[in-house]
Design a protein around this motif. Structure first.
Motif: not given
Length: 380
Positions: A303-304, A318-324
């Protein structure tokens, strides 16, 4: 054989994050290499059956809350000598690490203290910061969860102990938390099969931010009318959250599961399309998220994730990669925007979910982290 005495107030079957952390590390140590000295928590068959099932000896102190009193310290030293242990691992450095000098005199050659989120809070208060400095001086190494907790604790323990700090976060069992964990069955049972689902798995307490999710929900529903917020877990904040659901007017779009057995948690993560827990810092920094292993468990499930900016929570994303990461306080609008974007873009969800699972495999596996701990306990 090198043998380690684990001294801990936090140990199953008492529930909790530190308990799970210590136990998962303990069962992955070499056979015959650990013995546990823990608090009783409560009397009864549950504790006895749990202890009997462990691959190591568990010695329970009569107290339900283990603190470094003279009696507990003497008992720990007796066990150290009787079991032939040469190293000591404190399940939580504060306050049990205050026993370190006495256990070194009893024969311990290596002393390790695990730190968690509460030590970062201790570091902000003058009296408890002084106790942390004593713990840092008495142990050979202190571990930390991530950069947030390291920076806070390092200031309190002083430069010498800070140089001896090393990262050791909790891990994730990616064979348990995985994309095919049974989420479809949970969705079907709850009547959510055809609906976009934002899931939050956590204790229901103000710091975790379930109320922020509820307040953001009308904005999400304006773009995704069928969306539902699935709140998984129990806790003292539930009554307030239930009232807030009615106040905001989103009763048909929120599902509370209550407390869920640990074995069923992976499937409940899998019931979501997006994981969100916009945690926030409270009480002037004394109530703060140390890391947020739930984000990594969600990533392992594919899941994001959307995290709050409390304490070390951003270390698990990881911002913008695995989520926000969004503001934990006053961030309802940005939270809603992130959720709407993810719910409306299946490709982005899949991309972030795959990136998260790869990151967990590369950096957060229990077996890899337990091996790191084994090395720390044996260094000279």
């Amino acid at each position: 054989m090198h043998k380690t005495l684990i001294v801990t107030n936090d140990f199953p079957p008492r529930p909790g994050g530190i308990q799970a952390f210590v136990h998962n590390m303990a069962v992955r140590q070499p056979a015959g290499s650990v013995v546990v000295y823990a608090s009783t928590w409560k009397d009864g068959r549950e504790v006895a059956e749990f202890d009997a099932a462990q691959p190591f000896r568990v010695i329970r102190d009569r107290t339900r809350m283990m603190v470094p009193t003279p009696r507990v310290t003497r008992r720990a030293a007796e066990i150290l000598r009787a079991e032939g242990c040469t190293s000591v691992w404190f399940g939580a450095a504060a306050p049990l690490g205050l026993m370190a000098p006495a256990l070194r005199r009893a024969g311990a050659e290596r002393l390790l203290g695990m730190t968690h989120g509460h030590e970062a809070a201790w570091a902000q208060l003058p009296v408890s910061a002084q106790l942390l400095r004593r713990i840092g001086a008495g142990t050979d190494v202190l571990t930390y969860l991530g950069e947030y907790t390291r920076s806070r604790i390092a200031r309190a323990v002083g430069p010498d102990a800070a140089r001896r700090m090393t990262q050791l976060p909790p891990g994730v069992d990616e064979s348990t938390f995985r994309p095919d964990s049974g989420g479809d069955a949970v969705r079907a049972r709850l009547g959510l099969s055809e609906r976009p689902v934002v899931v939050c798995v956590s204790r229901l307490v103000p710091r975790k931010g379930q109320d922020t999710l509820i307040r953001a929900l009308p904005r999400v529903l304006a773009a995704q009318p069928d969306a539902v917020l699935l709140i998984v877990g129990g806790g003292p904040y539930r009554a307030e959250l239930e009232k807030l659901v009615d106040t905001v007017g989103v009763r048909s779009s929120v599902v509370f599961t209550g407390a869920v057995p640990w074995a069923e948690l992976p499937a409940h993560y899998g019931a979501g399309d997006v994981f969100a827990m916009p945690c926030r810092t409270r009480r002037g920094g004394l109530d703060v998220e140390g890391l947020g292993i739930v984000y990594l468990e969600a990533s392992a499930t594919g899941l994001p994730v959307v995290a709050g900016d409390s304490g070390g929570a951003p270390d698990a994303v990881r911002e913008g990669e695995t989520g926000y990461v969004v503001p934990g306080t006053g961030g309802e609008q940005l939270l809603a925007e992130r959720l709407v974007r993810l719910l409306g873009d299946e490709g982005l969800r899949r991309e972030m979910g795959e990136a998260g699972r790869k990151w967990v495999h590369a950096a957060w596996r229990w077996d890899m982290l337990a091996e790191r701990l084994t090395g720390l306990l044996r260094e000279r």
